[in-house]
Each structure stands twice: as C-alpha cells, then as structure tokens.
Design a protein around this motif. Sequence first.
Motif, mmCIF file in Angstrom:
data_model
loop_
_atom_site.group_PDB
_atom_site.id
_atom_site.type_symbol
_atom_site.label_atom_id
_atom_site.label_comp_id
_atom_site.label_asym_id
_atom_site.label_seq_id
_atom_site.Cartn_x
_atom_site.Cartn_y
_atom_site.Cartn_z
ATOM 1 N N ARG A 188 1.119 3.669 2.212
ATOM 2 C CA ARG A 188 1.780 3.937 3.491
ATOM 3 C C ARG A 188 3.092 3.157 3.603
ATOM 4 N N GLU A 189 3.046 1.877 3.256
ATOM 5 C CA GLU A 189 4.260 1.051 3.302
ATOM 6 C C GLU A 189 5.291 1.562 2.293
ATOM 7 N N ASN A 245 0.840 -1.193 0.000
ATOM 8 C CA ASN A 245 0.000 0.000 0.000
ATOM 9 C C ASN A 245 0.882 1.253 0.000
ATOM 10 N N LEU A 282 5.695 4.670 1.259
ATOM 11 C CA LEU A 282 6.294 5.898 1.803
ATOM 12 C C LEU A 282 7.317 5.587 2.891
ATOM 13 N N MET A 283 7.010 4.599 3.727
ATOM 14 C CA MET A 283 7.965 4.199 4.772
ATOM 15 C C MET A 283 9.253 3.663 4.148
ATOM 16 N N GLY A 312 -7.191 2.670 0.814
ATOM 17 C CA GLY A 312 -6.516 3.751 1.507
ATOM 18 C C GLY A 312 -6.108 4.804 0.492
ATOM 19 N N MET A 313 -4.859 5.171 0.493
ATOM 20 C CA MET A 313 -4.351 6.142 -0.472
ATOM 21 C C MET A 313 -4.180 5.464 -1.823
ATOM 22 N N LEU A 320 -0.696 8.839 -4.288
ATOM 23 C CA LEU A 320 0.704 8.643 -3.919
ATOM 24 C C LEU A 320 1.615 9.308 -4.945
#
Length: 128
Positions: A42-43, A40, A45-46, A64-65, A70
């Motif tokens: 979030r992962e 996803n 971006l991390m 989600g996003m 993104l």
Amino acid sequence: MSKARSDYRILVVDDQKSMRGLATYFLKQIEFQDIDEAENAREALMKMQVKRYDLLLLDWNMDGMSGIDLLRAIRSVPELNQIKIIMATSERSVDKMDEATSNGADHYVVKPYELRDLEVRVKKVLAC
C-alpha cells in the motif's frame, strides 16, 4: 546515452525494516543515491503515485498484499510497465523464480543476499 547511477530512482519494498536498511545501504555502496523505502504494498503504491521509479526491489512475502500480487498489479498498469522489478525472497525454488518472471519480474534475488548479488542483478536490469 545511459543515465548515471545517481540519476536512477529506486524503491525498496520490504516489511522488515532491517532488510530495507540493508538493501538501501548496499545500493548506496554501488553509487545509487535516490532510494526510497516502503514497508508494504500500500505504501509503495502511494509513493509510486507521486514519484516515477526506475527500479523496485520488491520483497515477495509481506503482510497484506504480497510482493507477487503487487508485481501483478504494477504490470497491469501500462504507465508503470517501464519500471524494472527485482523480486527478493528467501525461497530458493525454481518454481518461485519462474512465477516471478512469468508475472513480469525482471530478475530475482534470494535473501539473505550479499552486496555483489544485488549489484549484479541491478546492473543487469538497469543496463548500467
């Protein structure tokens, strides 16, 4: 002098494990080796906080996003503008392709794609 394919760092972002696996398999078939996966935004971006990627293969439709959100987020950060981005989606509309490129995507691939489809686009955006 351009880099060898084995020197490029690639992140495959897709919420479907099977699509991440297929993309990784195809990329390895065309001699890329440093490939990470994220399920996803979030992962992704991390992972981008700890490793610099040369290319993102980014799914459009994720929970989600979304991939397009993104893409916009990445393109709003000057330090990340060097990352090449190929959007991947099952939607074949010209409007979607235009939306992706107008938001900073370097290329676009329609799923399900074949090895050759991906290879042509990756070689084009990385110039390798």
